[in-house]
Design a protein around this motif. Sequence first.
Motif, short mmCIF file in Angstrom:
data_model
loop_
_atom_site.label_atom_id
_atom_site.label_comp_id
_atom_site.label_asym_id
_atom_site.label_seq_id
_atom_site.Cartn_x
_atom_site.Cartn_y
_atom_site.Cartn_z
N CYS A 198 0.85 -1.19 0.00
CA CYS A 198 0.00 0.00 0.00
C CYS A 198 0.89 1.24 0.00
CB CYS A 198 -0.90 -0.01 1.24
SG CYS A 198 -1.92 1.48 1.39
N THR A 199 0.62 2.15 -0.90
CA THR A 199 1.44 3.36 -1.01
C THR A 199 1.10 4.37 0.08
OG1 THR A 199 -0.12 4.24 -2.63
CG2 THR A 199 1.83 3.12 -3.48
N LYS A 200 -0.01 4.16 0.79
CA LYS A 200 -0.39 5.10 1.87
C LYS A 200 0.17 4.66 3.23
CE LYS A 200 -4.31 7.36 4.06
NZ LYS A 200 -5.78 7.44 4.13
N CYS A 201 -0.07 3.39 3.61
CA CYS A 201 0.35 2.95 4.96
C CYS A 201 1.56 2.02 4.96
CB CYS A 201 -0.82 2.29 5.69
SG CYS A 201 -1.28 0.67 5.05
N GLY A 202 1.94 1.50 3.79
CA GLY A 202 3.15 0.69 3.68
C GLY A 202 3.01 -0.80 3.95
N VAL A 203 1.82 -1.29 4.29
CA VAL A 203 1.67 -2.72 4.55
C VAL A 203 1.43 -3.49 3.25
CG1 VAL A 203 0.76 -2.32 6.88
CG2 VAL A 203 -0.82 -2.67 4.98
N MET A 204 1.78 -4.78 3.27
CA MET A 204 1.49 -5.64 2.13
C MET A 204 0.04 -6.08 2.23
SD MET A 204 4.15 -5.90 0.20
CE MET A 204 4.14 -7.41 -0.74
N ALA A 205 -0.68 -6.02 1.12
CA ALA A 205 -2.10 -6.37 1.11
C ALA A 205 -2.40 -7.24 -0.11
CB ALA A 205 -2.94 -5.10 1.09
N ARG A 206 -3.32 -8.15 0.04
CA ARG A 206 -3.73 -9.01 -1.08
C ARG A 206 -4.55 -8.20 -2.07
NH1 ARG A 206 -1.40 -13.34 -0.13
NH2 ARG A 206 -1.44 -14.34 1.89
N LYS A 207 -4.22 -8.37 -3.34
CA LYS A 207 -4.94 -7.67 -4.40
C LYS A 207 -5.54 -8.71 -5.31
CE LYS A 207 -4.49 -4.41 -8.12
NZ LYS A 207 -4.73 -3.02 -7.94
N VAL A 208 -6.86 -8.77 -5.36
CA VAL A 208 -7.57 -9.73 -6.18
C VAL A 208 -7.90 -9.13 -7.54
CG1 VAL A 208 -9.62 -11.18 -6.36
CG2 VAL A 208 -8.49 -10.89 -4.16
N GLN A 209 -8.32 -7.87 -7.55
CA GLN A 209 -8.68 -7.21 -8.81
C GLN A 209 -8.41 -5.72 -8.72
OE1 GLN A 209 -12.80 -8.19 -9.16
NE2 GLN A 209 -13.46 -6.72 -7.64
N ASP A 210 -8.41 -5.05 -9.87
CA ASP A 210 -8.23 -3.60 -9.88
C ASP A 210 -9.34 -2.96 -9.05
OD1 ASP A 210 -6.01 -3.80 -11.46
OD2 ASP A 210 -7.03 -3.27 -13.32
N GLY A 211 -8.98 -1.94 -8.30
CA GLY A 211 -9.95 -1.25 -7.47
C GLY A 211 -9.98 -1.76 -6.03
N ASP A 212 -9.26 -2.85 -5.74
CA ASP A 212 -9.21 -3.35 -4.37
C ASP A 212 -8.56 -2.30 -3.47
OD1 ASP A 212 -10.41 -5.71 -5.00
OD2 ASP A 212 -8.60 -6.93 -4.84
N CYS A 213 -9.01 -2.26 -2.22
CA CYS A 213 -8.48 -1.29 -1.27
C CYS A 213 -7.79 -2.00 -0.11
CB CYS A 213 -9.61 -0.44 -0.71
SG CYS A 213 -10.32 0.68 -1.94
N CYS A 214 -6.84 -1.30 0.46
CA CYS A 214 -6.13 -1.73 1.66
C CYS A 214 -7.07 -1.54 2.87
CB CYS A 214 -4.88 -0.85 1.82
SG CYS A 214 -3.92 -1.22 3.31
#
Length: 84
Positions: free
Chosen positions: A55-71
């Motif tokens: 995540c470019t805002k908080c820096g944690v790694m997050a799973r991304k399933v599709q475009d538009g997914d949010c942290c």
Amino acid sequence: MVTISAWRDAESSRFVMRGGTHAEAMCEMLTGKLASAGFTSVWALDHDNGYMVRCTKCGVMARKVQDGDCCKCGAELPLHPPYW
């Protein structure tokens, strides 16, 4: 020598391995016309944990399933970097 191909399952690769360009390349490798070493195998996926992006805002790694997914912090996740 290493080549990599992806298939839905191991059985789907059988047709390609027995004919065409792959069979020709294997013949050349086995008869000494191509490569000085090699490795052959068929791998099957045990499980897929999905893609993660930072995540470019908080820096944690997050799973991304599709475009538009949010942290979890609410920020939209960046695009997954290109690979292969």
